[in-house]
Write an enzyme that holds these catalytic residues in place. Structure first.
Site, PDB file in Angstrom:
ATOM      1  N   PHE A 277     -76.471  25.451 -59.519  1.00  0.00           N
ATOM      2  CA  PHE A 277     -77.237  25.192 -58.286  1.00  0.00           C
ATOM      3  C   PHE A 277     -76.357  25.108 -57.047  1.00  0.00           C
ATOM      4  O   PHE A 277     -76.837  25.293 -55.936  1.00  0.00           O
ATOM      5  CB  PHE A 277     -78.033  23.875 -58.426  1.00  0.00           C
ATOM      6  CG  PHE A 277     -77.201  22.649 -58.143  1.00  0.00           C
ATOM      7  CD1 PHE A 277     -77.036  22.185 -56.845  1.00  0.00           C
ATOM      8  CD2 PHE A 277     -76.549  21.972 -59.166  1.00  0.00           C
ATOM      9  CE1 PHE A 277     -76.249  21.071 -56.578  1.00  0.00           C
ATOM     10  CE2 PHE A 277     -75.762  20.864 -58.912  1.00  0.00           C
ATOM     11  CZ  PHE A 277     -75.606  20.407 -57.609  1.00  0.00           C
TER      12      PHE A 277
ATOM     13  N   LYS B  30     -79.665  35.051 -64.070  1.00  0.00           N
ATOM     14  CA  LYS B  30     -80.500  33.874 -64.372  1.00  0.00           C
ATOM     15  C   LYS B  30     -79.976  32.745 -63.493  1.00  0.00           C
ATOM     16  O   LYS B  30     -79.052  32.022 -63.838  1.00  0.00           O
ATOM     17  CB  LYS B  30     -80.361  33.524 -65.865  1.00  0.00           C
ATOM     18  CG  LYS B  30     -81.535  32.788 -66.491  1.00  0.00           C
ATOM     19  CD  LYS B  30     -81.911  31.493 -65.811  1.00  0.00           C
ATOM     20  CE  LYS B  30     -81.005  30.333 -66.110  1.00  0.00           C
ATOM     21  NZ  LYS B  30     -81.282  29.135 -65.258  1.00  0.00           N
TER      22      LYS B  30
ATOM     23  N   ARG C 215     -83.022  25.101 -59.851  1.00  0.00           N
ATOM     24  CA  ARG C 215     -83.178  24.106 -58.770  1.00  0.00           C
ATOM     25  C   ARG C 215     -83.221  24.748 -57.391  1.00  0.00           C
ATOM     26  O   ARG C 215     -83.798  24.206 -56.480  1.00  0.00           O
ATOM     27  CB  ARG C 215     -82.031  23.101 -58.837  1.00  0.00           C
ATOM     28  CG  ARG C 215     -82.127  22.286 -60.106  1.00  0.00           C
ATOM     29  CD  ARG C 215     -81.030  21.272 -60.186  1.00  0.00           C
ATOM     30  NE  ARG C 215     -80.618  21.128 -61.566  1.00  0.00           N
ATOM     31  CZ  ARG C 215     -79.431  20.727 -61.964  1.00  0.00           C
ATOM     32  NH1 ARG C 215     -78.513  20.415 -61.077  1.00  0.00           N
ATOM     33  NH2 ARG C 215     -79.154  20.612 -63.232  1.00  0.00           N
TER      34      ARG C 215
ATOM     35  N   SER D 101     -71.815  23.358 -65.748  1.00  0.00           N
ATOM     36  CA  SER D 101     -71.118  22.184 -66.275  1.00  0.00           C
ATOM     37  C   SER D 101     -70.409  22.527 -67.593  1.00  0.00           C
ATOM     38  O   SER D 101     -70.794  23.475 -68.295  1.00  0.00           O
ATOM     39  CB  SER D 101     -72.114  21.049 -66.489  1.00  0.00           C
ATOM     40  OG  SER D 101     -73.134  21.475 -67.351  1.00  0.00           O
TER      41      SER D 101
ATOM     42  N   CYS E 108     -67.267  22.523 -57.121  1.00  0.00           N
ATOM     43  CA  CYS E 108     -66.355  22.453 -58.274  1.00  0.00           C
ATOM     44  C   CYS E 108     -64.913  22.370 -57.806  1.00  0.00           C
ATOM     45  O   CYS E 108     -64.033  22.039 -58.584  1.00  0.00           O
ATOM     46  CB  CYS E 108     -66.547  23.662 -59.176  1.00  0.00           C
ATOM     47  SG  CYS E 108     -66.027  25.185 -58.388  1.00  0.00           S
TER      48      CYS E 108
HETATM   49  P1  NAD Z   1     -75.635  23.179 -65.274  1.00  0.00           P
HETATM   50  O1  NAD Z   1     -74.631  23.375 -66.355  1.00  0.00           O
HETATM   51  O2  NAD Z   1     -76.612  22.086 -65.384  1.00  0.00           O
HETATM   52  O3  NAD Z   1     -76.505  24.516 -65.083  1.00  0.00           O
HETATM   53  C1  NAD Z   1     -75.912  25.784 -64.927  1.00  0.00           C
HETATM   54  C2  NAD Z   1     -76.846  26.849 -65.497  1.00  0.00           C
HETATM   55  O4  NAD Z   1     -77.035  26.606 -66.886  1.00  0.00           O
HETATM   56  C3  NAD Z   1     -78.219  26.873 -64.858  1.00  0.00           C
HETATM   57  O5  NAD Z   1     -78.604  28.207 -64.647  1.00  0.00           O
HETATM   58  C4  NAD Z   1     -79.101  26.192 -65.892  1.00  0.00           C
HETATM   59  O6  NAD Z   1     -80.423  26.668 -65.891  1.00  0.00           O
HETATM   60  C5  NAD Z   1     -78.417  26.523 -67.194  1.00  0.00           C
HETATM   61  N1  NAD Z   1     -78.593  25.469 -68.216  1.00  0.00           N
HETATM   62  C6  NAD Z   1     -78.701  24.133 -67.996  1.00  0.00           C
HETATM   63  N2  NAD Z   1     -78.837  23.474 -69.165  1.00  0.00           N
HETATM   64  C7  NAD Z   1     -78.801  24.405 -70.147  1.00  0.00           C
HETATM   65  C8  NAD Z   1     -78.872  24.340 -71.576  1.00  0.00           C
HETATM   66  N3  NAD Z   1     -79.007  23.189 -72.216  1.00  0.00           N
HETATM   67  N4  NAD Z   1     -78.794  25.492 -72.257  1.00  0.00           N
HETATM   68  C9  NAD Z   1     -78.644  26.668 -71.631  1.00  0.00           C
HETATM   69  N5  NAD Z   1     -78.568  26.784 -70.279  1.00  0.00           N
HETATM   70  C10 NAD Z   1     -78.640  25.672 -69.545  1.00  0.00           C
HETATM   71  O7  NAD Z   1     -74.778  23.070 -63.903  1.00  0.00           O
HETATM   72  P2  NAD Z   1     -75.310  22.721 -62.447  1.00  0.00           P
HETATM   73  O8  NAD Z   1     -75.673  21.288 -62.385  1.00  0.00           O
HETATM   74  O9  NAD Z   1     -76.296  23.728 -61.999  1.00  0.00           O
HETATM   75  O10 NAD Z   1     -73.974  22.974 -61.588  1.00  0.00           O
HETATM   76  C11 NAD Z   1     -73.000  22.000 -61.385  1.00  0.00           C
HETATM   77  C12 NAD Z   1     -71.838  22.172 -62.341  1.00  0.00           C
HETATM   78  O11 NAD Z   1     -71.263  23.464 -62.200  1.00  0.00           O
HETATM   79  C13 NAD Z   1     -70.688  21.209 -62.091  1.00  0.00           C
HETATM   80  O12 NAD Z   1     -70.187  20.750 -63.315  1.00  0.00           O
HETATM   81  C14 NAD Z   1     -69.653  22.067 -61.375  1.00  0.00           C
HETATM   82  O13 NAD Z   1     -68.317  21.606 -61.492  1.00  0.00           O
HETATM   83  C15 NAD Z   1     -69.848  23.359 -62.066  1.00  0.00           C
HETATM   84  N6  NAD Z   1     -69.337  24.490 -61.289  1.00  0.00           N
HETATM   85  C16 NAD Z   1     -68.205  25.090 -61.733  1.00  0.00           C
HETATM   86  C17 NAD Z   1     -67.665  26.148 -61.024  1.00  0.00           C
HETATM   87  C18 NAD Z   1     -66.418  26.834 -61.518  1.00  0.00           C
HETATM   88  O14 NAD Z   1     -66.118  27.937 -61.045  1.00  0.00           O
HETATM   89  N7  NAD Z   1     -65.681  26.253 -62.443  1.00  0.00           N
HETATM   90  C19 NAD Z   1     -68.302  26.593 -59.858  1.00  0.00           C
HETATM   91  C20 NAD Z   1     -69.470  25.957 -59.431  1.00  0.00           C
HETATM   92  C21 NAD Z   1     -69.985  24.904 -60.170  1.00  0.00           C
END
Ligand code: NAD
Length: 499
Positions: free
Chosen positions: A149, A173, A177, A226, A281
């Site tokens: 998000f 995908k 949010r 995450s 991040c």
């Molecule tokens: P999230 O992991 O909750 O969601 C990311 C994606 O995964 C979304 O599209 C979501 O629909 C999907 N998803 C969520 N739960 C799932 C499940 N149980 N099974 C399969 N798919 C699922 O992350 P978020 O809250 O949207 O984003 C914030 C996180 O992303 C933070 O931890 C941040 O550090 C990380 N982030 C990392 C980078 C990087 O390059 N390392 C960049 C941006 C954000």
């Protein structure tokens, strides 16, 4: 209530599952739209259509694909204000931050204009008598990108650019949010000349992600989000024989040496720690001052700056420092962790736990917090808070400070503030973290370098954007060719001539 569907074969279509997720305006707490959550059947159908469209797109010459990227850059610039407004409305970040989100994505599209250069193979003339050998890069076919998000323009563009420019079709995908901007990007791709079906935006949750992971046509999966989900997706995608790159969470340390310019370091920490409400991040969430004198000076410089931060909706103007966090659940989690820090003995130097914004009492605002004397066994140190909370961990010397950053399970970004070249060089060489800043608090590499964390911040071998991205989205094929003319003897091939 506005209903958001999917983008399939160049047009918006309604979802058929009957399942929806609420999309909030985080400043007011109101549900402003509902986004459809796709079923496995919808996802599989989108993939089948993408595979059909990919055949012609993959056969298009890379220069032409680069021209679509060039047109897209123009359209992103044209619609910058519109995209930023839509992004801020769903995410909550300020307009300048939202424009930065689009801009950093746009720069990767700009890089992808050079697809023809990136797709070039290698050639060895006369590897044997009459024999040449050459390698070529070919698209994987259908790939998928699952995005978080917090950068609803940048991360989708980081995937789309190289994947599409390399001749793949992509299933995007986005986060459920804030799904509006990814849909707008798909429309712009069509306007830029991308053939229908080459980019499909399928909205959804775990069901559609699992459908991607199990779909045999999908050859590659890129994920950003995450760490637990990154690990899950990496494991399942690779177990199913797919190429995967999965980027996870972070806990970025900034080391402040006694010789650092403290005012400059404090300014940097304000932007890096509290910008975008800490929902980056690459945010700095841990400051490690070396020596108590440095720590005291840093704390004195930080407190008045933190107390001056303007926390408000993006609509309040350009002087807003940061807006609300994304959901009520995110806010609750941040406050829970702050309370745990107090219970576990850290000093909450700036305490905004009762922060309320008049007129926006139901919004998801979290005031800025500063902890001092945080120790490495505390939950606020071990876990990613992803909110406007900065923790100070005091270190006695440089070795202890670098040790903290190295021992943490995350390895996304880090920074050191110092005037000493030897220390800076030692830090850059020894640290086991993917992106390093020297007097730069958020060292996000530009489009022509690559972006990626180490340890539990990244699973897979290749990074996002830059040359790595073209490697990730292509396969190498190596051809050995021999033409008989010149080595024919008596009508027979002269295999001996190959010796
Ligand atoms: P999230 O992991 O909750 O969601 C990311 C994606 O995964 C979304 O599209 C979501 O629909 C999907 N998803 C969520 N739960 C799932 C499940 N149980 N099974 C399969 N798919 C699922 O992350 P978020 O809250 O949207 O984003 C914030 C996180 O992303 C933070 O931890 C941040 O550090 C990380 N982030 C990392 C980078 C990087 O390059 N390392 C960049 C941006 C954000």
């Amino acid at each position: 209530m506005q209903k958001l569907g999917h983008w399939i074969n160049g047009q918006m279509v309604d979802g058929t599952s009957g399942r929806f997720a609420d999309v909030y305006n985080p400043a007011t707490g109101e549900v402003q739209a509902q986004v459809a959550l796709a079923t496995k059947a919808e996802l599989d159908d989108a993939v089948a259509k993408a595979a059909e469209a990919q055949k012609a797109w993959g056969a298009t010459n890379p220069q032409k694909r680069g021209r679509v990227m060039m047109a897209l850059v123009g359209l992103l610039n044209r619609d910058m204000d519109k995209l930023a407004e839509a992004l801020s409305r769903e995410h909550g970040k300020t307009i300048p931050d939202a424009k930065g989100d689009v801009q950093r994505g746009l720069e990767v599209i700009e890089y992808c204009i050079g697809a023809a250069q990136m797709m070039k193979g290698e050639f060895t003339d006369s590897a044997g008598p009459g024999i040449d050998m050459y390698s070529m890069r070919q698209p994987l076919g259908v790939v998928a990108s699952i995005t978080p998000f917090n950068f609803p323009a940048m991360i989708p563009l980081w995937g789309m650019g190289p994947a599409l420019a390399a001749g793949n079709a992509m299933i995007l995908k986005p986060s459920e949010r804030d799904p509006s901007v990814p849909l707008m990007l798909a429309e712009l791709c069509k306007e830029a000349g991308l053939p229908d079906g080459v980019l499909q935006v399928v909205n959804g949750d775990k069901d559609s992600v699992d459908a991607i992971l199990d779909n045999e046509t999908v050859q590659g999966v890129a994920f950003v989000g995450s760490t637990p989900i990154a690990h899950y997706i990496y494991s399942r995608a690779t177990a199913n024989g797919k190429r995967a790159q999965c980027f996870g969470g972070a806990k970025n340390h900034m080391i402040i040496m006694p010789d650092a310019d403290i005012e400059q370091a404090a300014d940097a920490l304000i932007g890096a720690g509290f910008g975008a409400a800490g929902e980056r991040c690459m945010a700095i969430s841990v400051a490690v001052p070396v020596g108590n004198e440095t720590a005291d000076k840093l704390r004195d410089a930080l407190v008045p700056r933190i107390e001056k931060l303007k926390v408000a909706p993006y609509t309040d103007g350009d002087d807003v420092d940061y807006g609300p966090v994304v959901t009520a659940a995110a806010k609750e989690n941040i406050l829970r962790l702050i309370n745990s820090g107090v219970e576990q003995g850290a000093d909450l130097v700036v305490d905004s736990r009762d922060f309320k914004l008049q007129g926006y009492e139901d919004g998801f605002f979290v005031g800025p917090h500063l902890f001092d004397n945080v120790t490495t066994d505390m939950d606020i140190y071990k876990q990613e808070i992803f909110g406007p909370v900065l923790s100070m961990v005091r270190a006695e010397n440089y070795e202890e400070a670098i040790g903290h950053a190295m021992d943490h399970e995350y390895g996304n970004g880090t920074a050191i503030f110092t005037r000493d070249g030897d220390t800076a060089r030692d830090f850059a060489n020894r640290i086991n973290i993917g992106m390093v800043g020297i007097n730069v608090p958020i060292p996000v590499p530009l489009a022509y370098h690559t972006f990626g964390g180490w340890k539990k911040s990244g699973f897979g071998d290749l990074n996002q954007h830059g040359p790595d991205a073209f490697k990730f989205y292509t396969r190498t094929k190596t051809v050995t060719q021999r033409w008989p003319s010149g080595i024919k003897e008596g009508g027979e091939f002269n295999f001996k001539a190959m010796d």
